[in-house]
Design an enzyme around this catalytic site. Sequence first.
Site, PDB file in Angstrom:
ATOM      1  N   ASN A   7       0.883  -1.171   0.000  1.00 31.25           N
ATOM      2  CA  ASN A   7       0.000   0.000   0.000  1.00 31.25           C
ATOM      3  C   ASN A   7       0.916   1.214   0.000  1.00 31.25           C
ATOM      4  OD1 ASN A   7      -1.431   2.328   0.832  1.00 31.25           O
ATOM      5  ND2 ASN A   7      -3.094   1.056   1.628  1.00 31.25           N
ATOM      6  N   GLU A  34      -3.845   1.926  -3.123  1.00 32.64           N
ATOM      7  CA  GLU A  34      -3.886   3.381  -2.901  1.00 32.64           C
ATOM      8  C   GLU A  34      -2.945   4.121  -3.848  1.00 32.64           C
ATOM      9  OE1 GLU A  34      -5.302   5.465   0.684  1.00 32.64           O
ATOM     10  OE2 GLU A  34      -4.153   3.963   1.752  1.00 32.64           O
ATOM     11  N   ASP A 147      -4.191  -4.816   1.033  1.00 32.23           N
ATOM     12  CA  ASP A 147      -4.529  -4.157   2.292  1.00 32.23           C
ATOM     13  C   ASP A 147      -5.945  -4.566   2.657  1.00 32.23           C
ATOM     14  OD1 ASP A 147      -5.177  -2.512   4.364  1.00 32.23           O
ATOM     15  OD2 ASP A 147      -4.635  -0.640   3.360  1.00 32.23           O
ATOM     16  N   ASN A 149      -7.321  -4.214   5.641  1.00 30.21           N
ATOM     17  CA  ASN A 149      -7.890  -3.354   6.685  1.00 30.21           C
ATOM     18  C   ASN A 149      -8.602  -4.152   7.772  1.00 30.21           C
ATOM     19  OD1 ASN A 149      -7.230  -0.546   6.455  1.00 30.21           O
ATOM     20  ND2 ASN A 149      -8.363  -0.483   4.528  1.00 30.21           N
ATOM     21  N   ASP A 218      -2.067  -5.918   6.283  1.00 30.67           N
ATOM     22  CA  ASP A 218      -1.781  -6.326   4.899  1.00 30.67           C
ATOM     23  C   ASP A 218      -1.532  -7.832   4.926  1.00 30.67           C
ATOM     24  OD1 ASP A 218      -1.293  -3.549   3.369  1.00 30.67           O
ATOM     25  OD2 ASP A 218      -0.505  -3.417   5.417  1.00 30.67           O
ATOM     26  N   ASP A 247       2.865   4.786   4.878  1.00 29.04           N
ATOM     27  CA  ASP A 247       2.609   4.342   6.254  1.00 29.04           C
ATOM     28  C   ASP A 247       2.485   2.817   6.350  1.00 29.04           C
ATOM     29  OD1 ASP A 247       0.276   4.689   4.799  1.00 29.04           O
ATOM     30  OD2 ASP A 247      -0.751   5.906   6.304  1.00 29.04           O
ATOM     31  N   HIS A 248       2.480   2.141   5.207  1.00 30.12           N
ATOM     32  CA  HIS A 248       2.532   0.678   5.175  1.00 30.12           C
ATOM     33  C   HIS A 248       3.925   0.225   4.739  1.00 30.12           C
ATOM     34  CE1 HIS A 248      -1.950  -0.189   5.044  1.00 30.12           C
ATOM     35  NE2 HIS A 248      -1.926   1.096   4.803  1.00 30.12           N
TER      36      HIS A 248
END
Length: 257
Positions: A7, A34, A147, A149, A218, A247-248
């Site tokens: 991501n 993303e 991802d 989530n 993930d 941020d991943h």
Amino acid sequence: MKIASFNINGVKARLPRLLEWLEERRPNVACLQEIKSIDENFPAGEFEKIGYKPIWHGQKSFNGVAILSDGVEPEEAQRGLPGDPDDEQARYLEADIGGYRVCNLYLPNGNPQPGPKFDYKLAWMKRLRERLTELREKEIPAVVLGDFNVIPEDKDTWSVKAMQDDALMQPESRDAYFRLLHDGWTDAIDTLNPRGGVWTFWDYQAGAWQKDHGFRIDHILLSPQCADRLVSAGVDKEYRGREKASDHAPVWVELRD
DNA sequence: ATGACTGCCTCTGGCAGA
């Protein structure tokens, strides 16, 4: 065969970091989430320059997924998650590469919960299960990654208390994830790290990275036809600490030929 | 602690993310 997921939180903002990771780790397949880009602006040429063939499904501002394949043209099998003609969010892309069906997903976050976004998340997970059941019934060797989530279990977060009201670890989100595992999909990273404590995301805020306040959202799922080919799986954690990082962190699996 | 940070499109502030 090394298949990875990342991501990237904006393909334009992340391009130098992304190219660096591809050249250093050289996965055979890289699934991106993303990309936050319309189709016309996707930088396909930058990936082709370093030997990757891309397919992508973009959208303005948010979401967007892409699959990059090293030297081999991905054969697109599905664009968008089936099951709801009104759903226009670009979160799902499938391709056949090297004998595998690669399913790249960016599952809805679902916050705030309860609410319409959480309902959309749960409905999306129900549709995902239906799609994956089709693939399982065809007995296609498939890798489903991205991802999700979803924080599957308490061992997958630095703090249960901090996350207890978050959509990522509500019982409904977890139940929907575990239904996939009970259907026969294997969580590759969990299988090789049964004690937990493996993170794939660290928030930009509150010094989460510096304090190692992360969680695992993930995931890489293997169909029964390829679960026994699992050699190794992991997280390229160091990339989270670099300049202008997502941020991943990337996650990956190595499968025996 | 209604906090924090980042990217996007641009009504350069409001939204979304997780």
